[in-house]
Scaffold this active site. Sequence first.
Site, short mmCIF file in Angstrom:
data_model
loop_
_atom_site.label_atom_id
_atom_site.label_comp_id
_atom_site.label_asym_id
_atom_site.label_seq_id
_atom_site.Cartn_x
_atom_site.Cartn_y
_atom_site.Cartn_z
N LYS A 292 -2.08 1.38 2.93
CA LYS A 292 -3.18 1.39 3.88
C LYS A 292 -2.85 2.18 5.15
O LYS A 292 -3.61 3.04 5.55
CB LYS A 292 -3.39 -0.08 4.27
CG LYS A 292 -4.71 -0.50 4.67
CD LYS A 292 -4.83 -2.04 4.69
CE LYS A 292 -3.62 -2.88 4.91
NZ LYS A 292 -3.21 -3.16 6.26
N ARG B 104 -9.54 -9.20 8.70
CA ARG B 104 -8.77 -9.78 7.61
C ARG B 104 -9.35 -11.13 7.18
O ARG B 104 -8.82 -11.74 6.27
CB ARG B 104 -7.33 -10.00 8.08
CG ARG B 104 -6.35 -8.90 7.64
CD ARG B 104 -5.06 -9.20 8.34
NE ARG B 104 -3.87 -8.76 7.68
CZ ARG B 104 -3.19 -7.67 8.05
NH1 ARG B 104 -3.65 -6.88 8.97
NH2 ARG B 104 -2.06 -7.39 7.46
N ARG C 195 10.65 -0.78 1.91
CA ARG C 195 10.15 -0.04 3.08
C ARG C 195 11.13 -0.12 4.24
O ARG C 195 11.56 -1.19 4.64
CB ARG C 195 8.80 -0.65 3.51
CG ARG C 195 8.30 -0.13 4.82
CD ARG C 195 6.83 -0.31 4.99
NE ARG C 195 6.41 -1.70 5.09
CZ ARG C 195 5.14 -2.07 5.19
NH1 ARG C 195 4.18 -1.17 5.19
NH2 ARG C 195 4.83 -3.35 5.28
N ARG D 250 11.14 -4.23 8.61
CA ARG D 250 10.32 -5.14 9.41
C ARG D 250 10.72 -6.57 9.06
O ARG D 250 11.00 -6.86 7.91
CB ARG D 250 8.84 -4.93 9.05
CG ARG D 250 8.20 -3.79 9.83
CD ARG D 250 6.84 -3.45 9.32
NE ARG D 250 5.97 -4.59 9.06
CZ ARG D 250 4.67 -4.45 8.72
NH1 ARG D 250 4.14 -3.25 8.62
NH2 ARG D 250 3.94 -5.50 8.48
N ARG E 257 2.48 -13.28 2.94
CA ARG E 257 1.42 -12.35 3.37
C ARG E 257 0.42 -12.13 2.24
O ARG E 257 -0.78 -12.02 2.48
CB ARG E 257 2.04 -11.02 3.83
CG ARG E 257 2.65 -11.14 5.23
CD ARG E 257 3.69 -10.08 5.49
NE ARG E 257 3.12 -8.74 5.57
CZ ARG E 257 3.81 -7.62 5.35
NH1 ARG E 257 5.08 -7.68 5.02
NH2 ARG E 257 3.22 -6.47 5.48
P1 AMP Z 1 0.10 -5.19 9.14
O1 AMP Z 1 0.94 -4.18 9.85
O2 AMP Z 1 -1.35 -4.80 9.06
O3 AMP Z 1 0.67 -5.57 7.79
O4 AMP Z 1 0.14 -6.52 10.03
C1 AMP Z 1 1.35 -7.19 10.30
C2 AMP Z 1 1.09 -8.63 10.74
O5 AMP Z 1 0.30 -8.62 11.95
C3 AMP Z 1 0.27 -9.46 9.76
O6 AMP Z 1 1.07 -10.04 8.73
C4 AMP Z 1 -0.31 -10.52 10.71
O7 AMP Z 1 0.66 -11.47 11.07
C5 AMP Z 1 -0.63 -9.71 11.95
N1 AMP Z 1 -2.00 -9.13 11.88
C6 AMP Z 1 -2.36 -7.81 11.83
N2 AMP Z 1 -3.70 -7.67 11.78
C7 AMP Z 1 -4.20 -8.94 11.78
C8 AMP Z 1 -5.52 -9.46 11.71
N3 AMP Z 1 -6.61 -8.66 11.60
N4 AMP Z 1 -5.67 -10.82 11.74
C9 AMP Z 1 -4.60 -11.64 11.84
N5 AMP Z 1 -3.33 -11.21 11.88
C10 AMP Z 1 -3.12 -9.87 11.86
#
Ligand code: AMP
Length: 221
Positions: free
Chosen positions: A15, A90, A129, A162, A173
């Site tokens: 993504k 989300r 990653r 990460r 997740r």
């Molecule tokens: P990502 O980089 O998009 O995988 O996001 C990393 C982490 O940030 C996720 O596992 C959540 O803990 C938090 N996060 C990012 N976007 C959201 C969202 N729209 N709603 C809730 N938590 C989020």
Amino acid sequence: MALNLVMLGPPGAGKGTQAKTLAAARGIPHISTGEMLREAVAAGTDIGLRAKAVMEKGQLVSDEIIVGVVRERLAKADARGGFLLDGFPRTVPQANGLDAILARFGLTLDRVVAIEVSEETVISRNTGRWVCPKDGTVYQVKTAPPKRAGLCDLDGTPLVQRPDDQEPQIRQRLREYHQKTDPLKDHYRGKGLLLEVDGSQAADQVYASIVSALRSAAGGR
Ligand code: AMP
């Protein structure tokens, strides 16, 4: 024409990479809520402090916090010429929050691109990653390794994983994604906005599929 887009997909669907490329090609801001939260954590802001532990466990930050973050970001002038939201919404309440934000600015969503990948692909992509902590470049052990093991190609910085890319956190997740984010596909399908793309292909093929899906959708309107 301004294009207001959302990109959906499980962790490791590619993504972020696709969103970055597409936003640059269209000249619209790439708004990644995950990146914004990681920056807030690094800067030690109030939101960062509230989000850190939740993120490290692979859980979702509260709808209230994240909708507030997005509201502030979309209020900026650069979002009037289109935007690409990556990782938001989300949950269904976040999607409703987004509708309310857009309504305030007299905007609507044009398309929601959902990138589909299998669970095994998600696990192998995330555990492989590695990221440059300095410039954010993402490497994949199998498909896009750095030239020198463990070091960023651009500046030689030692790469890091990460904290939420360990297998238990990835599984958490994924659980969150299936429970809370999957229902968004029906939500946006019902509104006639959803475009589904196979994310198991190589990154440039996935990109070509996204561009072609957007083009056919625009032609079909
Ligand atoms: P990502 O980089 O998009 O995988 O996001 C990393 C982490 O940030 C996720 O596992 C959540 O803990 C938090 N996060 C990012 N976007 C959201 C969202 N729209 N709603 C809730 N938590 C989020």
